[in-house]
Design an enzyme around this catalytic site. Sequence first.
Site, PDB file in Angstrom:
ATOM      1  N   ASN A   1      -4.527   5.978  -7.049  1.00 13.87           N
ATOM      2  CA  ASN A   1      -5.610   6.506  -7.880  1.00 13.87           C
ATOM      3  C   ASN A   1      -6.543   7.306  -6.975  1.00 13.87           C
ATOM      4  OD1 ASN A   1      -4.585   5.048 -10.101  1.00 13.87           O
ATOM      5  ND2 ASN A   1      -5.707   3.242  -9.480  1.00 13.87           N
TER       6      ASN A   1
ATOM      7  N   GLN B   1     -10.056   5.645  -9.492  1.00 11.94           N
ATOM      8  CA  GLN B   1     -10.151   4.946  -8.217  1.00 11.94           C
ATOM      9  C   GLN B   1     -11.372   4.042  -8.256  1.00 11.94           C
ATOM     10  OE1 GLN B   1     -10.255   7.563  -4.819  1.00 11.94           O
ATOM     11  NE2 GLN B   1     -10.242   5.882  -3.353  1.00 11.94           N
TER      12      GLN B   1
ATOM     13  N   ASP C   1      -2.812  -7.811  -3.912  1.00 13.15           N
ATOM     14  CA  ASP C   1      -3.939  -7.467  -4.782  1.00 13.15           C
ATOM     15  C   ASP C   1      -4.483  -8.750  -5.400  1.00 13.15           C
ATOM     16  OD1 ASP C   1      -5.323  -6.603  -7.371  1.00 13.15           O
ATOM     17  OD2 ASP C   1      -4.788  -4.659  -6.527  1.00 13.15           O
ATOM     18  N   ILE C   2      -5.812  -8.853  -5.510  1.00 14.62           N
ATOM     19  CA  ILE C   2      -6.410 -10.076  -6.068  1.00 14.62           C
ATOM     20  C   ILE C   2      -6.300 -10.149  -7.596  1.00 14.62           C
ATOM     21  CG2 ILE C   2      -7.968 -10.460  -4.131  1.00 14.62           C
ATOM     22  CD1 ILE C   2     -10.238  -9.352  -5.929  1.00 14.62           C
TER      23      ILE C   2
ATOM     24  N   HIS D   1      -5.771   3.881  -0.857  1.00 11.18           N
ATOM     25  CA  HIS D   1      -4.855   2.753  -0.953  1.00 11.18           C
ATOM     26  C   HIS D   1      -3.747   3.062  -1.946  1.00 11.18           C
ATOM     27  CE1 HIS D   1      -8.001   2.034  -3.975  1.00 11.18           C
ATOM     28  NE2 HIS D   1      -7.127   1.302  -4.649  1.00 11.18           N
TER      29      HIS D   1
ATOM     30  N   HIS E   1      -0.981   1.275  -4.411  1.00  7.70           N
ATOM     31  CA  HIS E   1      -0.520   0.075  -5.097  1.00  7.70           C
ATOM     32  C   HIS E   1       1.008   0.102  -5.062  1.00  7.70           C
ATOM     33  CE1 HIS E   1      -4.402  -0.922  -7.129  1.00  7.70           C
ATOM     34  NE2 HIS E   1      -4.589   0.382  -6.980  1.00  7.70           N
TER      35      HIS E   1
END
Length: 114
Positions: free
Chosen positions: A85, A92, A29-30, A98, A100
């Site tokens: 989410n 979301q 994740d960024i 996706h 996490h």
Amino acid sequence: MNCIFCKIAKGEIPSKKVYEDEDLFVFHDISPKAPLHLLVIPKEHIESMAQLEPQHQAVMGRMMLLARQLAADHGSPEGFRTVVNTGKVGRQEVYHLHMHLLGGPAPLGASASF
């Protein structure tokens, strides 16, 4: 289609890839919320969990099983958190399903919550 996660999975947008197979793509994740924060996505574009159909059962099961291995391989063998989410109410932000995967060497604190 203008989906950022589809573009990441296709290699059109750079990412810090961790894992890839024919159905799944995993990357960092960024904006990490924990020492380990990976995103696990199906390569098939599925908007959210609300759009899952019976044919997605296998890929969802593989995502869940992969989480354990990824956590162990990336410094969180004692436990981890998974978050999916779903929709606006579920907060979301990217409308491509996706998961996490959060973890680290110490218990997760409030900063790892969503």
